[in-house]
Write an enzyme that holds these catalytic residues in place. Sequence first.
Site, PDB file in Angstrom:
ATOM      1  N   HIS A  67       0.827  -1.203   0.000  1.00 34.57           N
ATOM      2  CA  HIS A  67       0.000   0.000   0.000  1.00 34.57           C
ATOM      3  C   HIS A  67       0.870   1.266   0.000  1.00 34.57           C
ATOM      4  CE1 HIS A  67      -2.171   3.183   2.330  1.00 34.57           C
ATOM      5  NE2 HIS A  67      -3.095   2.921   1.440  1.00 34.57           N
ATOM      6  N   GLU A  70       2.148   1.780  -3.419  1.00 36.49           N
ATOM      7  CA  GLU A  70       1.071   2.339  -4.255  1.00 36.49           C
ATOM      8  C   GLU A  70       1.025   3.866  -4.113  1.00 36.49           C
ATOM      9  OE1 GLU A  70      -2.878   3.871  -3.358  1.00 36.49           O
ATOM     10  OE2 GLU A  70      -3.100   1.752  -2.787  1.00 36.49           O
ATOM     11  N   GLU A 142      -4.290   8.243   7.308  1.00 33.83           N
ATOM     12  CA  GLU A 142      -5.222   7.286   6.695  1.00 33.83           C
ATOM     13  C   GLU A 142      -5.480   6.130   7.669  1.00 33.83           C
ATOM     14  OE1 GLU A 142      -3.846   5.656   2.988  1.00 33.83           O
ATOM     15  OE2 GLU A 142      -5.715   4.557   2.617  1.00 33.83           O
TER      16      GLU A 142
END
Lengths: 428, 419
Positions: A67, A70, A142
Amino acid sequence: MKQQHYSDLGETLYSETLSNGLRVYLLPKAGFHKTYAVMTTDYGSIDQSFVPLNGTAPVTQPAGIAHFLEHKMFEKADHDAFDTFAHFGGSSNAFTSFTHTSYLFSATHHLQENLETLLDFVQDPYFTEQTVNKEKGIIGQEIQMYQDDPNSRAYFGTIANLYPNQPLADDIAGSLESIDKIKPDDLYLAHQTFYHPSNMSLFVVGRLEPAETLAWIKANQSAKQFAKPAPIKRILPLASPRVIEHKRLEMPVERPKATIGIRGMDELPTGIDRLKYEDALSLGFTLLLGETAPDFLSLYDKGIIDDSFGYNIELQRGAHHVIMAGEAEDPEAFENAIISILQHATDKLAAASDRFEAVQREAIGSTLASFNSLEAIANQFDDRLYGEASLFDEVGVVKALTMTDIIQTMQQFISSAGISLQEIVPGH
Amino acid sequence: MPKQLAKGVWLNVIPTTQFKTISMTVDFIAPGNVQELSNRILLAQLLETSSADYPTQTSLARKLSMMYGASYGVNVFRYGLQEGLRFSSTIINDRFIGSESLLSEMVKFLYSVIYRPLVTDDAFEAVTFGRQKQNLLAYLKSLNDDKQYYAEQQLSQLYFKNEPFFATSLYGDAQTIGAISAKTLYSTYQELLSTNQIQITVAGDVAEADLVNALEEWQLKDRQVHDSELIYRRPQDELVSKTEGQPLQQSKLNIAYKLPVYYREADFYKALVFNGLFGGTPISMLFKNVREKNSLAYYASSRFDGFTGTLLVQTGIDQANEAAVKAIIAEQLDAIAKGEFSDELLNQVVASLINGRESRLDSQRALVNQAMLDQLLHSSVSAPDWVKQIKRVTREDVAAIAKKVSLQAVYFLKGEDAK
C-alpha cells in the site's frame, strides 16, 4: 490479438500477452464517452515475504509495504503523475487489496497520452528518503481515520481472527509502527520483484479502437528494457486451521455491531469450476439469508437483524471466506441465530428449491447490469483466479447451476469451516 | 423533449442503447420544510419495504428477483428549496434475457408500490409502520458513528442555524420523525400523491410511445402547477465556531463559506472552476498543500453547492494541527484571489472538470438526474455547451470568485484520549 465474442452479453473481448509478459485486455463499449484503464500487479498486502528477483535469500518486509508503494508510485523526481494525467484530462487513482495493487485512470480525451502516462509511471519508480518519510504522515492519517471507523475495525478484525499469525491478519495499510520502518530500498526491491510486466495485466474498457490501442501499448512497452522474467517465490507461513473464535472490542459507537467470519478450509477447485464454486456459494447464501429467505424475515421481524445486515463472499489467492455483518442490539442473539441457520443449511436449502429460479434470475440480472459500469467490469476482472474463465463466463455458469450443485458446495464449505465472532460494543 | 401527461405531470424519455438496463424514476416534488422532509424520509423507509401487494420484504424481494434482480428503491432528494420523494427501478433490457415484457411489468410494479400502500383503516398498517419507524431511528443513531458525516452535519447546523430545512440531514431529523403517526403519515401521503408535481424519467432502449401507453393505466390527474423558486440565497451572517471533543484518533476540521453564486446563473461556471482549483479535485491547491506538501491530512477537499451558494471544506487531521491547517486553507483562498496559481494548474483543473462532465454521460443515473433537474428548472445545458462555458473561464474570473467567498462557520471535532 485474440478476439472472443460473448453473445449472451453482447460483448467482444480482445486480448494479447506481450513479449515482455504483460497481459493486455481491451473491451470496446459502443456509445460510451470515456475510457477506463486499470493496470494491476499480482501483489498485495499479504506478499510481505519473498525471494527477490535475481536473489537467493528470502526477505520479509514491513506490513503495509504494498500500500505504501502504491502511494509513492505517483511521485517522481520532477513531477507528480496525478498532474500529468490531469494535463490530459485524466482522473487517476490507485488501490491495494490483500493480493493485488491497481493503478487506474478514466478519461474522455487523449486516450493515448493517458495510457502512456499510466504505463510509464507504474514502471518507473522513484523513491528518496525524504519523499518516503513525508508519506508516513499522510498514510499515518489514513490508518488513524480507519481506526476510528467501526465498520472497518469490524471487517479487518474479523479477517485477523480468521487468519491469526498470517500476513492477512495485518491491515492492508499496515500500522503506524510498521510503516515507520519502510525505507526507499525496500520499495525498490518490492517494485523490482512484483512490478515486472510478467506479473501484471492491463485492462482497458470503454471508448477505444482495439487495434490502435494495442499498437500504442506495444510501442510504449517495446521501447523499454525489462529483466528476464522469473517465477516469483512468495513465502507464506503455513496456514494453521486455527481461528480465533471470539473477540469483543469497545469503541465509542452508538449501536453494537456483530460480524461473523467463516473461513473455508476446503480445497478450492481450479479453472471454471472455481467460478462455479463461488457462484454456488453466492446463491446458497442468498437462499439461506437473502431477502427472499423466510429466515431473513423472521429475524428481521424479531429485531435481531435490520437493514444494515449484509454478507460478502470473498475468494482470493490463497484464501476464501464469507463475512456477515450487521448492527445488532443483541449481538449474541444475532450470532446464535445465524450460526443455527448455517448448521441447518442442508435441510433449509432442500426446502428452498421453490425459490431457486428467483435467486438464479437475480444473479443473472446482477451480472448483466454490472456490464453497464466500466469500473465494475475492469475492477472485477481477474485473469488468474479462475484459469481461462472470468467474469465474462459468469452468466453461463449461473444458468447451468442446479440445486444439487448449491447444496454440495455449501456442505463442502460449511462442514470444515472455521467460524469467528467479532463484536463491537459501545464504550471507551 | 418532455411530454406532459396531465397538468403538472411530465414524462421524459431518454432513448439510448448504451446500457444493458432500463432505468425509471417517478419523482413527487414540492417546496420543502422540515416536517415535510421528515415525512418523506419515513415514507421512503416504509414504501421501500412494504405495499398492499407485497406486504413483507420477502414478498417484495421475491418479486424483484423474478424480474431478473430488478432494483427498487425509494429515496428523498433536495435541490435548493424543493424536495422530492423518488421511486426508482432498473430492469435488464429484454434483449439479454429473452423476455418480452419486463418493461411493462416494471411499470405495473411501480404503480402497485406507489398507489397501493399497506394500509388499514386509513392509516399505514401499524406493525410494519412501527418497525420501520424504529429501524429508521436506529439507523439515524448509528449514522453518528461515521465521523465524516457527523462533522458535516454539525457544520451544517451551524451554518444554517436560521434555516432548519437546510440544516436537516437527508437521513432525517429524529425528533420530528419520532412524532409522526401512522395515520397522519398516510393522509400526508395521499395529499402528496394528488398535489405534488410528478416527473417520470426513463433512460434506456425504449420508445416514448411504449411508456405513454403503459402509463395510461395510472390515470394521472391534473394538479396545480407551482412555479416555485429553487435557489436559496442565504443572507450574510456573523461567523460562528464550535469545537467538540470526542475519543477519536483523527480530528475533523470542517468549514463553511458563503459563495453567492447560483446554479446556471452568470458566474456559475467560474465558481465551478474556482472550486476545482481550491479543493474540488485531487490536483487542487487544498489537496496539494494540506496533504501532499505538508502531509497534514489524508483528505482535504472542498465542495460547492450552487443551489444554496455554499462552499464547504472538509479535512481529516491530527488534533495538534488545527491552527496550521486553518492557516493553510486561508492562504490558498488568498492566493487564488491574488491570481497566484499557474496557467498549467488552471488548465488541468478545466480538463478535469470537462472529464467529469462528459463521464456523467456514461451513467444512466446521472442522465436521469440531469433530465429531472432540467425539467425542474425549465432549462437545460448540453454537455458540449457546458464544456464551452467552462473553457471560457479566465484566471481573472477565478480570482474574482475567490474574493466573493466569505467565512461563515467553523466546526472542529477534536480527537482526544482515543485508545
